[in-house]
Design a protein around this motif. Structure first.
Motif, PDB file in Angstrom:
ATOM      1  N   GLN A 541       5.279 -44.462   1.117  1.00 19.96           N
ATOM      2  CA  GLN A 541       3.826 -44.395   0.919  1.00 19.96           C
ATOM      3  C   GLN A 541       3.344 -45.486  -0.048  1.00 19.96           C
ATOM      4  N   GLU A 542       4.059 -46.582  -0.065  1.00 19.49           N
ATOM      5  CA  GLU A 542       3.745 -47.658  -1.023  1.00 19.49           C
ATOM      6  C   GLU A 542       2.319 -48.173  -0.832  1.00 19.49           C
ATOM      7  N   SER A 543       1.871 -48.268   0.421  1.00 23.69           N
ATOM      8  CA  SER A 543       0.532 -48.811   0.673  1.00 23.69           C
ATOM      9  C   SER A 543      -0.555 -47.883   0.129  1.00 23.69           C
ATOM     10  N   LYS A 544      -0.349 -46.562   0.246  1.00 22.55           N
ATOM     11  CA  LYS A 544      -1.351 -45.604  -0.250  1.00 22.55           C
ATOM     12  C   LYS A 544      -1.398 -45.578  -1.770  1.00 22.55           C
ATOM     13  N   ILE A 548      -2.659 -46.849  -7.647  1.00 21.82           N
ATOM     14  CA  ILE A 548      -2.547 -45.640  -8.480  1.00 21.82           C
ATOM     15  C   ILE A 548      -1.513 -45.873  -9.571  1.00 21.82           C
ATOM     16  N   ASP A 549      -1.854 -45.456 -10.812  1.00 18.66           N
ATOM     17  CA  ASP A 549      -0.929 -45.531 -11.947  1.00 18.66           C
ATOM     18  C   ASP A 549      -0.003 -44.312 -11.890  1.00 18.66           C
ATOM     19  N   ILE A 550       1.271 -44.523 -11.579  1.00 22.45           N
ATOM     20  CA  ILE A 550       2.229 -43.420 -11.383  1.00 22.45           C
ATOM     21  C   ILE A 550       3.174 -43.347 -12.575  1.00 22.45           C
ATOM     22  N   LYS A 551       3.333 -42.153 -13.133  1.00 23.40           N
ATOM     23  CA  LYS A 551       4.272 -41.911 -14.223  1.00 23.40           C
ATOM     24  C   LYS A 551       5.200 -40.762 -13.823  1.00 23.40           C
ATOM     25  N   VAL A 552       6.504 -40.999 -13.923  1.00 28.59           N
ATOM     26  CA  VAL A 552       7.510 -39.992 -13.546  1.00 28.59           C
ATOM     27  C   VAL A 552       8.378 -39.692 -14.760  1.00 28.59           C
ATOM     28  N   ASP A 553       8.471 -38.415 -15.121  1.00 31.49           N
ATOM     29  CA  ASP A 553       9.295 -37.985 -16.261  1.00 31.49           C
ATOM     30  C   ASP A 553      10.308 -36.944 -15.779  1.00 31.49           C
ATOM     31  N   VAL A 554      11.442 -37.384 -15.295  1.00 32.29           N
ATOM     32  CA  VAL A 554      12.540 -36.508 -14.850  1.00 32.29           C
ATOM     33  C   VAL A 554      13.772 -36.864 -15.674  1.00 32.29           C
ATOM     34  N   ILE A 576       1.975 -35.745  -2.636  1.00 31.63           N
ATOM     35  CA  ILE A 576       1.584 -37.083  -3.105  1.00 31.63           C
ATOM     36  C   ILE A 576       0.507 -37.668  -2.196  1.00 31.63           C
ATOM     37  N   SER A 577       0.611 -37.437  -0.876  1.00 29.93           N
ATOM     38  CA  SER A 577      -0.416 -37.926   0.051  1.00 29.93           C
ATOM     39  C   SER A 577      -1.759 -37.262  -0.231  1.00 29.93           C
ATOM     40  N   ALA A 582      -7.196 -37.407  -2.712  1.00 31.60           N
ATOM     41  CA  ALA A 582      -8.159 -36.826  -3.654  1.00 31.60           C
ATOM     42  C   ALA A 582      -8.636 -37.844  -4.681  1.00 31.60           C
ATOM     43  N   MET A 583      -7.866 -38.957  -4.913  1.00 32.89           N
ATOM     44  CA  MET A 583      -8.235 -39.956  -5.933  1.00 32.89           C
ATOM     45  C   MET A 583      -8.849 -41.215  -5.324  1.00 32.89           C
ATOM     46  N   GLN A 584      -9.292 -41.134  -4.059  1.00 27.05           N
ATOM     47  CA  GLN A 584      -9.866 -42.309  -3.399  1.00 27.05           C
ATOM     48  C   GLN A 584     -11.102 -42.848  -4.131  1.00 27.05           C
ATOM     49  N   HIS A 585     -11.881 -41.942  -4.680  1.00 23.53           N
ATOM     50  CA  HIS A 585     -13.129 -42.347  -5.341  1.00 23.53           C
ATOM     51  C   HIS A 585     -13.010 -42.273  -6.862  1.00 23.53           C
ATOM     52  N   THR A 586     -11.778 -42.215  -7.386  1.00 26.06           N
ATOM     53  CA  THR A 586     -11.552 -42.193  -8.834  1.00 26.06           C
ATOM     54  C   THR A 586     -11.382 -43.626  -9.333  1.00 26.06           C
ATOM     55  N   SER A 587     -12.090 -43.979 -10.428  1.00 30.81           N
ATOM     56  CA  SER A 587     -12.071 -45.368 -10.910  1.00 30.81           C
ATOM     57  C   SER A 587     -10.690 -45.768 -11.431  1.00 30.81           C
ATOM     58  N   GLN A 588     -10.026 -44.898 -12.160  1.00 35.85           N
ATOM     59  CA  GLN A 588      -8.692 -45.182 -12.683  1.00 35.85           C
ATOM     60  C   GLN A 588      -7.736 -44.058 -12.249  1.00 35.85           C
TER      61      GLN A 588
END
Length: 676
Positions: A541-544, A548-554, A576-577, A582-588
């Motif tokens: 899903q790299e294109s989608k 998006i700023d992604i943070k993973v804490d595992v 994730i999809s 849901a964040m299409q219209h979110t500025s950050q």
């Protein structure tokens, strides 16, 4: 105290003790013999039940041999075992057994209905031993055979059937029977039954007070024999300070010993009560005899007896030898509505002729025998035209060289009215309970039907909207293609055909979602890496996710989870999809994924800062065909499929709107893998 009184008191005491002891012995022997006969009959019934239950399993090995894939699996090492294993698992659940196995001729395990078969050489030797003839060779002509042995205090009972192909033994079908099915009806009946093998090793007990493990420590040395007065032999066993009468039988074909234990505590109490009552009655009887003797010497007479019973609150009637009334006390006169002029009556005239008093009236009219009755319910005749229920007792008496009887009447009208009222109240209460229960069942069925119809309506509406749009487009494009075909405009034709292919692909995607929604539960969960699955999802899903700023804490120290990798991939892909949409219209846009371990459960949180949903919609997010998207953008099955997958993997998914920022958080919980 005179010597005469001491002698009389000693004689009375001696008679009471001797009579009490004799009655106790007779009562105990009689009760023990009765208990022995009843236990022998009950034991025979349970033996029949054991054979019936075990016989009901005997046809099961044939179900394995009748499967078409059995011969292929046993003769072709390359044949697939999965369908046969699935069939054995279904048979195992349906028959409520402990395992269905397919063995090679040497007893080694080939297929099992259980994931943890725990098959060992001891079990294999026990099964194959029954198939060997006198020369030690395997015999493939035998039918269903049984074998059993004790291991760790547990009975292992098997039914085995050789499988032949072209006259050669190619395998063995084996069913392991759950012997606890034998003890369930005994436990419900509160019976004490023990079963042991030929070495007196107990492996099954029907009562929680006496465990098989405890009895193996105790052994059978505590069983003692006793001979009753009728020369019958009984056996008793003292266990945990409680006495039990023992009946034993051996099943020759199974080499089992069955012990039926009858608790004797209530029997001993009955003997004690009988002895106590005997002592009281003997004391009373001897006291009465002594009293009569003394009164006969002094004042005892018919007049004295009348005077004694006049003031009692119980109806007393003194009868002559011909059953005529000699004296009736005031209480009895009140009962029967008599006056002083109504004394020339006979005993039978005091009883109602319209009720079931026929036998008692016949006894009263039989002058050859003086009847003796105690506490018999009758209907007495009130000479004012009424009848009333009473307790009747008749005791023979003698005075002044005369014989007679004393009739005792106790009016029980109030008690009978109370019993009748209680019976009516119980009947009304039972009727109300039945009516209320019927209403509850009806309401439940209506509610369930309404829920099903609502879900069916949402599904029909969603599928109708999702499929009608591409179908309408396809129909329009096909109509246009007919015109362009006549005109020879191939360029537009190719463009329209590409659009038709795109619409068909979209419809196939919709039906694929429906198929995934009905996907079966995985047969086996394995240790799965969370980070590996997330890496695959991010790559696909790299294109989608580019903006998006992604943070993973595992944490690296976190154990793997028990899951099915492909389906866990689908769960993360859906979440994730949805978050990206849901964040299409979110500025950050930000997506944060973290995992933690709490008491053997791994919790994975997927948090976004998108648009979120209304609080009213939270309760319906995981329902199938519920969606907030526009028509053509989805069937509303993504989160429903995700919830089903989590349940199938023995996990759970929950969601809530974020408190201090926009967006939502989905929380997954899965079991941690112990093999990490």
């Amino acid at each position: 105290m005179s010597n005469k009184f001491k002698i009389i008191a000693s004689v009375i005491l001696g008679c009471v003790i001797a009579t009490t002891f004799t009655v106790r012995e007779i009562c105990r022997d009689w009760l023990l013999d009765s208990a022995r006969e009843q236990a022998e009959n009950q034991l025979l019934t349970y033996v029949v039940d054991i054979r019936r239950v075990l016989a009901s399993y005997k046809y099961l090995p044939y179900l394995i041999t009748e499967q078409e894939s059995v011969t292929a699996v046993l003769t072709n090492p390359q044949a697939s075992m999965t369908p046969l294993k699935r069939t054995l698992t279904q048979f195992d659940k349906a028959a409520n057994t402990k395992g269905w196995y397919l063995l090679k001729p040497d007893g080694s395990l080939l297929i099992s209905s259980r994931h943890n078969a725990n098959w060992d050489a001891h079990k294999a030797a026990s099964i194959t031993a029954n198939l060997r003839n006198k020369n030690g060779e395997l015999d493939n002509d035998k039918g269903v055979l049984t074998s059993s042995y004790i291991a760790n205090g547990t009975a292992n009972y098997y039914l085995s059937l050789p499988i032949n192909h072209n006259g050669k033994l190619i395998g063995i079908a084996v069913i392991e029977v759950d012997l606890t099915a034998l003890s369930e009806p005994w436990l419900a009946a509160n019976e004490f039954i023990l079963i042991s093998n030929t070495k007196d090793q107990f492996f099954l007990s029907s009562h929680p007070q006496i465990s098989a493990t405890e009895m193996n420590k105790r052994g059978t040395n505590g069983i003692k024999a006793r001979q009753l007065s009728n020369d019958a032999n009984i056996f008793h066993w003292k266990i945990n300070n409680n006495d039990y009468q023992v009946q034993q039988v051996q099943l020759d074909d199974l080499k089992w010993h069955i012990y039926f234990l009858t608790p004797l505590s209530n029997l001993y109490k009955t003997v004690d009560i009988a002895g106590f009552i005997t002592a009281i009655l003997m004391s009373l009887l001897l006291s009465i005899l002594l009293y009569r003797h003394e009164r006969r010497q002094k004042l005892y007479s018919k007049a004295a007896l009348k005077q004694m019973i006049t003031g009692t609150n119980v109806g007393l009637v003194l009868l002559n030898d011909d059953r005529s009334i000699s004296y009736i006390n005031p209480t009895a006169m009140h009962y029967f509505g008599l006056n002083n002029d109504d004394k020339s009556l006979y005993a039978s005239q005091l009883l109602s002729q319209q009720h079931d008093n026929k036998k008692i009236i016949e006894q009263l009219n039989d002058l050859s025998v003086i009847p003796t009755l105690t506490g018999i319910e009758v209907f007495a005749h009130n000479h004012q035209g009424h009848s009333f229920p009473a307790l009747l007792s008749i005791t023979p008496l003698a005075w002044s060289q005369q014989r007679g009887s004393l009739m005792t009447f106790v009016d029980i009208s109030k008690r009978k009215r109370a019993e009748h009222a209680l019976s009516q109240a119980n009947a009304q209460l039972e009727t109300r309970v039945q009516e209320t229960t019927a209403k509850l069942y009806t309401a439940q069925e209506e509610l369930l039907l309404s829920s099903k119809m609502a879900a069916l309506g949402r599904m029909s509406s969603a599928i109708n909207h999702e499929l009608n749009q591409p179908l309408t487009g396809i129909r329009t494009l096909l109509s246009s293609n007919m015109l362009f075909l006549e005109q020879g405009n191939t360029k537009v034709l190719r463009s329209n055909m590409a659009l038709i292919d795109k619409l068909v692909t979209r419809m196939l995607s919709m039906t694929a979602q429906l198929k995934v929604f009905a996907f079966n539960r995985p047969e086996r969960l394995i240790a799965t890496s969370i980070t590996d699955i997330l890496t695959e999802v991010f790559t696909l899903q790299e294109s989608k996710l580019a903006s998006i700023d992604i943070k993973v804490d595992v944490p690296n120290s976190l154990p793997q989870v028990l899951a099915e990798p492909h389906r866990l991939h689908q769960v993360f892909a859906n979440l994730i999809s949805n978050a990206a949409a849901a964040m299409q219209h979110t500025s950050q846009p930000q997506l944060f994924i973290n995992a933690s371990l709490i008491k053997g459960i791994i919790y994975i949180k997927v948090t976004d800062n998108g648009s979120g949903v209304d609080d009213d919609a939270l309760a319906h997010l995981f329902e199938p065909f519920y969606t907030s998207k526009k028509i053509g953008e989805g069937l509303g099955l993504g989160l429903a499929i995700t919830a089903n997958i989590m349940r199938d993997m023995q996990g759970e998914i929950t969601t809530h709107n974020n408190l201090h920022q926009a967006g939502m958080t989905f929380t997954l919980s899965l079991q941690a893998s112990s093999s990490y």
